[in-house]
Structure formats: structure tokens, C-alpha cells
Design a protein around this motif. Structure first.
Motif, PDB file in Angstrom:
ATOM      1  N   VAL A   4      50.662 -12.121  -2.763  1.00 52.50           N
ATOM      2  CA  VAL A   4      51.775 -12.820  -2.124  1.00 52.50           C
ATOM      3  C   VAL A   4      52.706 -11.768  -1.546  1.00 52.50           C
ATOM      4  O   VAL A   4      52.957 -10.733  -2.169  1.00 52.50           O
ATOM      5  N   CYS A   5      53.181 -12.001  -0.341  1.00 56.10           N
ATOM      6  CA  CYS A   5      54.069 -11.027   0.294  1.00 56.10           C
ATOM      7  C   CYS A   5      54.851 -11.696   1.409  1.00 56.10           C
ATOM      8  O   CYS A   5      54.529 -12.803   1.845  1.00 56.10           O
ATOM      9  N   VAL A   6      55.881 -11.013   1.868  1.00 55.96           N
ATOM     10  CA  VAL A   6      56.578 -11.459   3.066  1.00 55.96           C
ATOM     11  C   VAL A   6      55.784 -10.959   4.265  1.00 55.96           C
ATOM     12  O   VAL A   6      55.037  -9.970   4.157  1.00 55.96           O
ATOM     13  N   ASP A   7      55.908 -11.618   5.399  1.00 55.72           N
ATOM     14  CA  ASP A   7      55.219 -11.189   6.615  1.00 55.72           C
ATOM     15  C   ASP A   7      56.011 -10.026   7.211  1.00 55.72           C
ATOM     16  O   ASP A   7      56.932 -10.223   8.015  1.00 55.72           O
ATOM     17  N   ASN A   8      55.677  -8.814   6.782  1.00 54.48           N
ATOM     18  CA  ASN A   8      56.409  -7.624   7.207  1.00 54.48           C
ATOM     19  C   ASN A   8      56.239  -7.331   8.690  1.00 54.48           C
ATOM     20  O   ASN A   8      57.156  -6.810   9.337  1.00 54.48           O
ATOM     21  N   LEU A   9      55.067  -7.650   9.233  1.00 50.81           N
ATOM     22  CA  LEU A   9      54.836  -7.452  10.662  1.00 50.81           C
ATOM     23  C   LEU A   9      55.809  -8.320  11.461  1.00 50.81           C
ATOM     24  O   LEU A   9      56.460  -7.843  12.400  1.00 50.81           O
ATOM     25  N   ALA A  10      55.939  -9.585  11.059  1.00 47.22           N
ATOM     26  CA  ALA A  10      56.866 -10.495  11.719  1.00 47.22           C
ATOM     27  C   ALA A  10      58.309 -10.043  11.514  1.00 47.22           C
ATOM     28  O   ALA A  10      59.153 -10.192  12.404  1.00 47.22           O
ATOM     29  N   GLY A  11      58.581  -9.472  10.330  1.00 50.67           N
ATOM     30  CA  GLY A  11      59.926  -8.984  10.060  1.00 50.67           C
ATOM     31  C   GLY A  11      60.328  -7.847  10.973  1.00 50.67           C
ATOM     32  O   GLY A  11      61.463  -7.785  11.457  1.00 50.67           O
ATOM     33  N   GLY A  12      59.392  -6.931  11.204  1.00 52.13           N
ATOM     34  CA  GLY A  12      59.668  -5.833  12.132  1.00 52.13           C
ATOM     35  C   GLY A  12      59.901  -6.331  13.542  1.00 52.13           C
ATOM     36  O   GLY A  12      60.791  -5.841  14.258  1.00 52.13           O
ATOM     37  N   ARG A  13      59.115  -7.314  13.964  1.00 54.40           N
ATOM     38  CA  ARG A  13      59.292  -7.902  15.302  1.00 54.40           C
ATOM     39  C   ARG A  13      60.650  -8.594  15.412  1.00 54.40           C
ATOM     40  O   ARG A  13      61.351  -8.474  16.419  1.00 54.40           O
ATOM     41  N   LEU A  14      61.005  -9.316  14.370  1.00 53.12           N
ATOM     42  CA  LEU A  14      62.275 -10.047  14.352  1.00 53.12           C
ATOM     43  C   LEU A  14      63.452  -9.079  14.483  1.00 53.12           C
ATOM     44  O   LEU A  14      64.425  -9.349  15.199  1.00 53.12           O
ATOM     45  N   ALA A  15      63.361  -7.945  13.788  1.00 52.34           N
ATOM     46  CA  ALA A  15      64.428  -6.937  13.854  1.00 52.34           C
ATOM     47  C   ALA A  15      64.573  -6.383  15.271  1.00 52.34           C
ATOM     48  O   ALA A  15      65.689  -6.257  15.802  1.00 52.34           O
ATOM     49  N   ALA A  16      63.442  -6.052  15.889  1.00 52.99           N
ATOM     50  CA  ALA A  16      63.475  -5.496  17.247  1.00 52.99           C
ATOM     51  C   ALA A  16      64.018  -6.512  18.247  1.00 52.99           C
ATOM     52  O   ALA A  16      64.835  -6.183  19.110  1.00 52.99           O
TER      53      ALA A  16
END
Length: 353
Positions: free
Chosen positions: A174-186
Motif C-alpha cells: 500500500v502506498c500513496v501515488d508518488n508519481l501523481a504527487g510529483g506531477r501535482l506539485a509541478a
């Protein structure tokens, strides 16, 4: 009347302090026989074991709980291994795991690995020898899937922090979607007009950091932009690491209008360094974190951040693990990914033309 009250108190005191010798004396057997009965040894007859378990039930709650767990072949205890319990993110996740586990009738044995490979592997052995029903490993290190795969065939396990695509199919995760998180930040920083941005604190050995940076660079790359990546060679993404990295950046003359820190702890370190250099956040420099730890919302901090939704992560990890324990089904593996969310506070501002 007074004597009756005293007798009841003495009886209660006796029950609270019952020992294995007391059980042996009541049962008329040796202490080794009691030990074998409680360990489920096949050397004893079922009738003897049941008689000893019955006596244990009659002598107090602690032994009663043990007897019930032996009958069901479970202890109702799960192990939790975190890399650093002092890290605010892992502290909050640990609390969430313990709270939800208790609601489901389980206790949690918490262990701190200090990000050390040998210690982590030893803790798996320690927890297994203490007959926990299952283990949650909260870790994003690149070796975490290997650590957990060694024990997965013999004990229910869940890896919290690493996506299934990187942890391997035969690992519950189980994890957060880190790829999506990086995109969201940018996307957020771009929407505020920022074009010169630094990514603070990338750790090459962390799978989550790799994904956050990848998502961040993907979005900026589409705009023809390349962020400055500031590597973190420390063992953890601590406030101290963020402070030292930011001091070096500011000392060399920071040309950027925004910083995206890989974790909130790194961002808090950057905030401290900026204050020492007379850099105003967000007037001179926008600062965005990742995690949404409890300190980020404090009045004098109000850090904008990407929320990992820790309560959902904790509950999902416990739910997956307890379902495996109670169903005893280990032929299928569960992979769950939590969508992150942008939390807008006051540490980021728009670029004024």
C-alpha cells in the motif's frame, strides 16, 4: 464487613500477580508441563492441555487472553517496523496503524530499524520469534521488497510505502501515488507562474523519492523546463538535512523563485535556513512540501504541501494484513494505491510580472 472487603481485595491482588508456579500448583503438575501446555506442545494429551488452559482462564485476564490466543493459534499482535520513529511522518502513520488495529482487536509491537539493512532483517526475525500474527514494514528503501519477500511465504506481511510495480507482484503493498504527487506539485507551482524551481532533497536510494522526482520532471519537461535537483546524501529526510542543504544553496546565491522539498521535514529545515538568510517565504521564495505532517499546519509555518493522506495509508495497511491473517489466504496479493491531495496554505505565492 471489613473482613469481607479485605478478602476480596486480597483475592483480586492474587489474581493480578498469578505466576506459572501458581498455575502448576493448582493443576498439580510441574511448571514445565504448564509451559508445554501453553506452547501447544504435542507431548501432552489434549485433556491435560485443556485442563491447564481452563485453570489459566480462571486466574485472570492476561492469562485468559493468552489461552484464547493459543486455542485460535493467534496472538492478536502485529509487528510494525519503521525506519525512524522520530520522523513526524512515520510517527503519525504508526499512531494511525495502532489506532485502527486496536479497533479490529489487535495490538501493535513497534520496532525502529534506523534505516539499517541488518537491523531491519533482525527485527523480522525478532517479531517472528515472538509469534506476531503478521508484520507491516513501513519503508521506501529500494531494498525493502527484498527484506519483506524473505518472510512473506511464512508470515502475513504488508509493505507500506512502495508501489506494487517496484515491490514485485508477490508482495502485499500500500502506498500513496508518488508519481501523481510529483506531477501535482509541478502543476501547482507552474500555475503560480514559477519557472525557475529547485527540487530539494532527492535521495537516490528511496523509491518514493525517485517517483516524486520523475513525476515532477515529466510535467516541467513538457514546458521545456529542467529543475535544479539538490541531492540528499544523508540517511534520512530530516529537518536537519533540509537545513544544511538549504544553507548551502542560499550561501551560493539561490537563483530560484520556488523550492519543492521532497518531504515536509526537509521543507521545515529550508524554512529555518531561509529565515537566517533573511529570505522571506513566500515573498522572496515559494516553498512546497510533501507529506502534510502535523507541524505543517502550525500558525507560524502554514506550509503548502502534498498530502499523503496518512490515515488512509494506515487503515489500508492494517485492513490488508488482518484480512490475510483471518482468512489464512496467501495465494493472492493485494496492491493498493492512495491518491495524494494538494493542500494550499501560505508558503507559496504567485509570480507578479
Amino acid at each position: 464487613m471489613e473482613r469481607s472487603v479485605r478478602s476480596r481485595k486480597e483475592a483480586a491482588s492474587h489474581m493480578r500477580h498469578v505466576t506459572i508456579k501458581d498455575i502448576a500448583r493448582i493443576a498439580g503438575v510441574s511448571t514445565s508441563t504448564v509451559s508445554r501446555a501453553l506452547s501447544g506442545s504435542k507431548e501432552l494429551s489434549e485433556a491435560t492441555r485443556e485442563r491447564i488452559v481452563k485453570i489459566c482462564n480462571e486466574q485472570g485476564y492476561r492469562v485468559n487472553a493468552l489461552a484464547r490466543s493459543l486455542i485460535r493459534s493467534r496472538t492478536n499482535v502485529i509487528g510494525l517496523i519503521v525506519p525512524e520513529v522520530t520522523n513526524p511522518f512515520y510517527a503519525e502513520v504508526s499512531l494511525g496503524i495502532e489506532t485502527h488495529a486496536r479497533q479490529l482487536g489487535y495490538n501493535v509491537m513497534l520496532c525502529n530499524s534506523q534505516q539499517d539493512t541488518k537491523t531491519t532483517e533482525e527485527l523480522f526475525g525478532f517479531l517472528s520469534s515472538h509469534q506476531v500474527d503478521g508484520i507491516i514494514l513501513a519503508n521506501s528503501h529500494s531494498d525493502a521488497p527484498r527484506w519483506i519477500q524473505q518472510f512473506a511465504p511464512h508470515l502475513p506481511t504488508v509493505l507500506l510505502g512502495t508501489p506494487a510495480s517496484l515491490s514485485g507482484d508477490e508482495v502485499n503493498s500500500v502506498c500513496v501515488d508518488n508519481l501523481a504527487g510529483g506531477r501535482l506539485a509541478a502543476e501547482y507551482l507552474l500555475s503560480l507562474g514559477h519557472r525557475s524551481i529547485a527540487y530539494l532533497g532527492h535521495r537516490s536510494g528511496s523509491l518514493t523519492h525517485q517517483l516524486r522526482l520523475r513525476g515532477f520532471m515529466e510535467v516541467l519537461g513538457k514546458e521545456g523546463l529542467t529543475p535544479t535537483v539538490i541531492e540528499n546524501t544523508a540517511d534520512s529526510s530530516s529537518i536537519g538535512a533540509g537545513y544544511e542543504l538549504s544553507r548551502k544553496l542560499f550561501n551560493e546565491g539561490c537563483p530560484h523563485t520556488a523550492i519543492f522539498a521532497a518531504t515536509d521535514s526537509l521543507a521545515l529545515g529550508a524554512m529555518q535556513a531561509a529565515d537566517e538568510f533573511g529570505i522571506s517565504i513566500p515573498d522572496d521564495l515559494s516553498l512546497l512540501g510533501f507529506d502534510n505532517i502535523i507541524y505543517s499546519s502550525l500558525p507560524k509555518i502554514t506550509l503548502s504541501t502534498i498530502d499523503q493522506r496518512k490515515s488512509l495509508l494506515a487503515e489500508a495497511a492494517v485492513d490488508i494484513l488482518t484480512q490475510i491473517i483471518e482468512s489464512d489466504e496467501r495465494d493472492e496479493f493485494t496492491h493498493r494505491m492512495i491518491r495524494p491531495a494538494l493542500i494550499r496554505r501560505s508558503s507559496c505565492a504567485s509570480i507578479v510580472d
